[in-house]
Design an enzyme around this catalytic site. Structure first.
Site, PDB file in Angstrom:
ATOM      1  N   HIS A  86      -3.670  -4.547   1.187  1.00 31.42           N
ATOM      2  CA  HIS A  86      -3.454  -4.897   2.508  1.00 31.42           C
ATOM      3  C   HIS A  86      -3.051  -6.605   3.165  1.00 31.42           C
ATOM      4  CE1 HIS A  86      -2.270  -0.783   4.974  1.00 31.42           C
ATOM      5  NE2 HIS A  86      -2.860  -0.344   3.228  1.00 31.42           N
TER       6      HIS A  86
ATOM      7  N   GLU B 141      -1.268  -7.897   4.885  1.00 35.83           N
ATOM      8  CA  GLU B 141      -1.096  -8.568   6.951  1.00 35.83           C
ATOM      9  C   GLU B 141      -3.068  -7.999   7.354  1.00 35.83           C
ATOM     10  OE1 GLU B 141      -0.573  -5.680   5.312  1.00 35.83           O
ATOM     11  OE2 GLU B 141      -1.504  -4.124   6.870  1.00 35.83           O
TER      12      GLU B 141
ATOM     13  N   CYS C 139       0.928  -1.192   0.377  1.00 31.29           N
ATOM     14  CA  CYS C 139      -0.097   0.148   0.274  1.00 31.29           C
ATOM     15  C   CYS C 139       0.865   1.469   0.507  1.00 31.29           C
ATOM     16  CB  CYS C 139      -0.936  -0.110   1.635  1.00 31.29           C
ATOM     17  SG  CYS C 139      -2.147   1.130   0.771  1.00 31.29           S
TER      18      CYS C 139
END
Ligand code: GLN
Length: 174
Positions: free
Chosen positions: A146, A148, A61
């Site tokens: 993202h 994660e 990002c």
């Protein structure tokens, strides 16, 4: 995510923090703030040395923006910030991503960039709305979302595979 995959992970806040690392993640957040932080901590030369030594970098990002050719220039690509506009500020999408298997990857986009332009040496791993959102080139993996924020570790696993082969290559050269 990296620790769950078996890596030792540490936060890099000062140039010495990069010593001995096989890979560097430049995370999401706010690209202007991250760039100012890199500058004020004097991290740029250490990041450049890491990259020039052939050690992989993963920009997610805002981190993708920081790696682009308008910022650190670690990958031959230009990102557009907040590219999806006001209507689509934050959304999730299932993406087909090259190199991680056939199962779609759930991707969380938050005021995300996309890739506006990239050079011939850059591989597009996934696109959304007609623009690349995951790319790889010259030891840099970058994605607009993202990875994660879901529990799907495949992109981090791809990054760890990049670090393993870079380490093996360096071992062979020694
Ligand atoms: N919009 C942010 C920027 O331009 C990136 C957002 C994010 O990392 N989720 O830097």
């Amino acid at each position: 995510m990296l620790r769950e995959l078996g890596a030792e992970a540490s936060e890099v806040r000062v140039p010495d923090g990069l010593d001995g690392l096989d890979g560097l993640v430049v995370p999401g957040g706010e690209s202007t703030t991250i760039s100012i932080g890199i500058e004020s901590a004097g991290l740029e030369p250490a990041i450049r040395a890491h990259h020039e030594a052939g050690r992989p970098v993963f920009g997610t990002c805002a981190g993708m923006i920081v790696c682009d050719d308008a910022h650190l220039g670690l990958i031959d690509a230009t990102a557009t910030r907040n590219a999806f506009g006001r209507q689509l500020q934050s959304f999730e999408a299932d993406l087909e991503v090259e190199g991680i298997g056939d199962e779609p990857l759930r991707a969380v986009f938050i005021r995300a960039p996309w890739i506006e332009r990239h050079g011939p040496g850059v591989e597009v791993l996934a696109s959304y709305a007609g623009h690349p959102v995951a790319i790889r080139g010259g030891g840099v993996l970058a994605c607009a979302f993202h990875p994660e924020l879901t529990d799907d570790p495949r992109l981090h696993a791809l990054f760890m595979a990049m670090t393993t082969s870079a380490r093996e290559r360096q071992g062979a050269e020694r």
